[in-house]
Design a protein around this motif. Structure first.
Motif, PDB file in Angstrom:
ATOM      1  N   PRO A  62       0.791  -1.235   0.000  1.00 41.33           N
ATOM      2  CA  PRO A  62       0.000   0.000   0.000  1.00 41.33           C
ATOM      3  C   PRO A  62       0.825   1.289   0.000  1.00 41.33           C
ATOM      4  O   PRO A  62       0.443   2.256  -0.636  1.00 41.33           O
ATOM      5  N   TYR A  63       1.951   1.297   0.695  1.00 35.84           N
ATOM      6  CA  TYR A  63       2.677   2.559   0.848  1.00 35.84           C
ATOM      7  C   TYR A  63       3.763   2.774  -0.191  1.00 35.84           C
ATOM      8  O   TYR A  63       3.955   3.882  -0.653  1.00 35.84           O
ATOM      9  N   ILE A  64       4.488   1.736  -0.547  1.00 38.71           N
ATOM     10  CA  ILE A  64       5.614   1.925  -1.476  1.00 38.71           C
ATOM     11  C   ILE A  64       5.179   1.646  -2.912  1.00 38.71           C
ATOM     12  O   ILE A  64       5.454   2.424  -3.824  1.00 38.71           O
ATOM     13  N   SER A  93      -2.835  20.655   7.587  1.00 38.38           N
ATOM     14  CA  SER A  93      -1.499  20.574   6.974  1.00 38.38           C
ATOM     15  C   SER A  93      -0.757  19.336   7.465  1.00 38.38           C
ATOM     16  O   SER A  93      -0.061  18.681   6.705  1.00 38.38           O
ATOM     17  N   ASP A 151      -2.341  16.572   8.597  1.00 41.37           N
ATOM     18  CA  ASP A 151      -3.096  15.439   8.042  1.00 41.37           C
ATOM     19  C   ASP A 151      -2.643  15.115   6.634  1.00 41.37           C
ATOM     20  O   ASP A 151      -2.525  13.948   6.259  1.00 41.37           O
ATOM     21  N   GLN A 152      -2.393  16.138   5.846  1.00 41.57           N
ATOM     22  CA  GLN A 152      -2.042  15.911   4.441  1.00 41.57           C
ATOM     23  C   GLN A 152      -0.642  15.349   4.261  1.00 41.57           C
ATOM     24  O   GLN A 152      -0.313  14.878   3.185  1.00 41.57           O
ATOM     25  N   ILE A 153       0.192  15.415   5.287  1.00 42.00           N
ATOM     26  CA  ILE A 153       1.541  14.848   5.158  1.00 42.00           C
ATOM     27  C   ILE A 153       1.687  13.499   5.844  1.00 42.00           C
ATOM     28  O   ILE A 153       2.735  12.876   5.786  1.00 42.00           O
ATOM     29  N   LEU A 154       0.631  13.015   6.475  1.00 43.16           N
ATOM     30  CA  LEU A 154       0.714  11.762   7.242  1.00 43.16           C
ATOM     31  C   LEU A 154       1.143  10.571   6.396  1.00 43.16           C
ATOM     32  O   LEU A 154       2.042   9.828   6.770  1.00 43.16           O
ATOM     33  N   ILE A 155       0.468  10.375   5.272  1.00 46.65           N
ATOM     34  CA  ILE A 155       0.756   9.188   4.459  1.00 46.65           C
ATOM     35  C   ILE A 155       2.143   9.284   3.813  1.00 46.65           C
ATOM     36  O   ILE A 155       2.897   8.305   3.850  1.00 46.65           O
ATOM     37  N   PRO A 156       2.536  10.440   3.230  1.00 46.44           N
ATOM     38  CA  PRO A 156       3.922  10.515   2.724  1.00 46.44           C
ATOM     39  C   PRO A 156       4.951  10.274   3.833  1.00 46.44           C
ATOM     40  O   PRO A 156       5.953   9.604   3.617  1.00 46.44           O
ATOM     41  N   LEU A 157       4.671  10.795   5.052  1.00 47.39           N
ATOM     42  CA  LEU A 157       5.596  10.574   6.175  1.00 47.39           C
ATOM     43  C   LEU A 157       5.670   9.097   6.524  1.00 47.39           C
ATOM     44  O   LEU A 157       6.749   8.577   6.836  1.00 47.39           O
ATOM     45  N   THR A 166       5.193   6.616   4.512  1.00 43.71           N
ATOM     46  CA  THR A 166       5.968   5.967   3.441  1.00 43.71           C
ATOM     47  C   THR A 166       7.455   6.153   3.697  1.00 43.71           C
ATOM     48  O   THR A 166       8.229   5.191   3.612  1.00 43.71           O
ATOM     49  N   ILE A 167       7.858   7.383   4.025  1.00 45.59           N
ATOM     50  CA  ILE A 167       9.273   7.664   4.298  1.00 45.59           C
ATOM     51  C   ILE A 167       9.735   6.857   5.516  1.00 45.59           C
ATOM     52  O   ILE A 167      10.837   6.302   5.521  1.00 45.59           O
ATOM     53  N   TYR A 173      10.581   3.291   4.552  1.00 44.58           N
ATOM     54  CA  TYR A 173      11.904   3.236   3.905  1.00 44.58           C
ATOM     55  C   TYR A 173      13.006   3.353   4.958  1.00 44.58           C
ATOM     56  O   TYR A 173      13.980   2.606   4.941  1.00 44.58           O
ATOM     57  N   PHE A 174      12.861   4.298   5.881  1.00 47.20           N
ATOM     58  CA  PHE A 174      13.872   4.501   6.934  1.00 47.20           C
ATOM     59  C   PHE A 174      13.998   3.243   7.787  1.00 47.20           C
ATOM     60  O   PHE A 174      15.088   2.871   8.220  1.00 47.20           O
ATOM     61  N   HIS A 215      -6.193   2.359  -0.082  1.00 46.70           N
ATOM     62  CA  HIS A 215      -6.501   2.567  -1.509  1.00 46.70           C
ATOM     63  C   HIS A 215      -7.960   2.248  -1.817  1.00 46.70           C
ATOM     64  O   HIS A 215      -8.286   1.628  -2.822  1.00 46.70           O
ATOM     65  N   VAL A 217      -8.165  15.339   5.195  1.00 48.37           N
ATOM     66  CA  VAL A 217      -7.245  15.990   4.236  1.00 48.37           C
ATOM     67  C   VAL A 217      -7.960  16.702   3.089  1.00 48.37           C
ATOM     68  O   VAL A 217      -7.321  17.446   2.362  1.00 48.37           O
ATOM     69  N   HIS A 228      -1.991  22.232   1.165  1.00 52.75           N
ATOM     70  CA  HIS A 228      -0.775  22.768   1.743  1.00 52.75           C
ATOM     71  C   HIS A 228       0.425  22.310   0.926  1.00 52.75           C
ATOM     72  O   HIS A 228       0.568  21.131   0.642  1.00 52.75           O
TER      73      HIS A 228
END
Lengths: 143, 250
Positions: free
Chosen positions: A25-27, A109, A111-117, A119-120, A123-124, B89, B115, B208
């Protein structure tokens, strides 16, 4: 095998399970095909959280970090930080999914970065597992 | 072919035929099974028509005052935040422009509701998001069919068709929002008006920038971190070997 190594193996295995089920789901950005992905992530996140807290307390109390030096210590620290980050992003996503008993309303702001974070952080965590494995496993180096 | 829903605010009379048609098509009646009298009364009251999104309102008329109002609904964005931020998804942007939630895949995380730049999806009674589907089931069943709200509008303020045609129609108006017209927001829903949007208290997108930046860099940063980790481990092994060689020489 000492407690320190057992805790590290526990951390590595729990993180690995979370990473494996989260790759799709994430990558890869596809629908998860493993059934019960959400439940697996929740259960292993709890296990990882408990092991992480116990591990950190044990390391600080017994000062076991002193046995690592130089690059090994650096790898160990980075590995633990990556697992902490994985747990943190898991808490943020779990905040909305009803996983936690109480939820906090975060700003849009964040909330909108939760999923990209998240994902990162996955990877980390992969990098972190590689580093922690290098701390535990000492390949025999013939001279 | 991407379709678009155009809302001509100069023709809209606020009659709410669109909201009634939407409720009728989507069967948004209040649930009455296994409920006592009091609960049924509350559910009926709730479903009477409010000025916010809910289980019973996929679209509503947002009124600033008696003369200034507009039909609020899902914008069916071209790059939907809800799609990008759904961990399972469960939300899909289809080729015809509709953004639809698959309730079977949805696990009720609720990030979509948080979001959305327009604050559209709300979590329903079943803890799953509810919103306008652009009558996806209608428009895919028969290409001649249009969304229920469009069909019902008596003043023809709502138009549905090929996105390029709708953009061309909208370009005649002084103020346009959506469809990427005049560098406005990219979406399948287009608002066309001859009065400024501020006068009708129109809610524009709140996306944002940091979210877009993070979304763009997440994979490169991730791959670099794995390579960095592997390089660090390589350095560590090299250092250990060097030490061992030196000890062996001694």
């Amino acid at each position: 095998m000492d407690i320190d190594k057992i805790l590290l193996w526990g951390l590595i295995i729990s993180s690995a399970v979370i990473i494996i089920v989260s790759i799709q789901p994430y990558i890869l950005g596809t629908e998860p095909t493993i059934p019960g992905t959400g439940m697996i992530v929740k259960i292993f996140s709890i296990i990882l959280g408990i092991l992480f807290v116990v591990g950190v307390v044990y390391v600080i109390k017994n000062k076991t970090w002193k046995k690592y030096k130089g690059m090994t210590l650096f790898a160990y620290a980075l590995g633990m930080l990556s697992i902490a980050f994985l747990l943190f992003t898991g808490l943020l996503v779990g905040n909305y999914s009803g996983f936690l008993p109480a939820s906090v309303d975060l700003s849009q702001s964040i909330d909108q970065i939760l999923i990209p974070l998240r994902t990162i952080s996955i990877y980390f965590a992969i990098a972190g597992i590689i580093m922690l494995l290098s701390v535990i496993l000492k390949p025999s180096l013939r001279t | 072919m991407t379709k678009s829903l155009l809302i001509d605010l100069s023709k809209c009379t606020g009659c709410r035929s669109c909201t009634v048609a939407c409720k009728s098509w989507n069967k948004l009646e209040p649930r009455i099974e296994n409920r006592n009298q009091d609960e049924i009364r509350k559910a009926v009251e709730k479903a009477k028509g409010t000025d916010k999104f809910s289980d019973n309102e996929f679209t509503y008329i947002h009124e600033k005052d008696i003369r200034n109002f507009y039909k609020r609904q899902c914008m069916h964005c071209d790059d939907p935040q809800c799609v990008k931020n759904c961990p399972t998804h469960a939300i899909v942007k289809y080729d015809n422009g509709a953004v639809v939630v698959d309730k079977e895949k949805c696990e009720g995380v609720g990030l979509c509701a948080q979001v959305c730049p327009f604050g559209v999806p709300v979590m329903g009674e079943d803890k799953k998001p509810v919103k306008c589907t652009l009558c996806y089931d209608r428009i895919t069943q028969n290409p001649v069919l249009e969304p229920a709200c469009v069909k019902a509008c008596p003043s023809k303020a709502l138009k549905f068709g090929d996105i390029d045609e709708m953009k061309q129609y909208a370009s005649k108006y002084k103020y346009v929002y959506g469809g990427g017209v005049n560098d406005s927001y990219n979406s399948s829903v287009i608002y066309a008006s001859n009065i400024p949007f501020e006068e009708i208290d129109f809610k524009v997108a709140e996306v944002h920038n940091i979210a877009n930046v993070l979304d763009a860099i997440k994979h490169p940063v991730g791959v670099l971190s794995i390579l960095g980790g592997a390089a660090l481990v390589g350095l560590k092994i090299y250092g250990d070997r060097k030490k061992k060689v030196q000890e062996g020489e001694k």
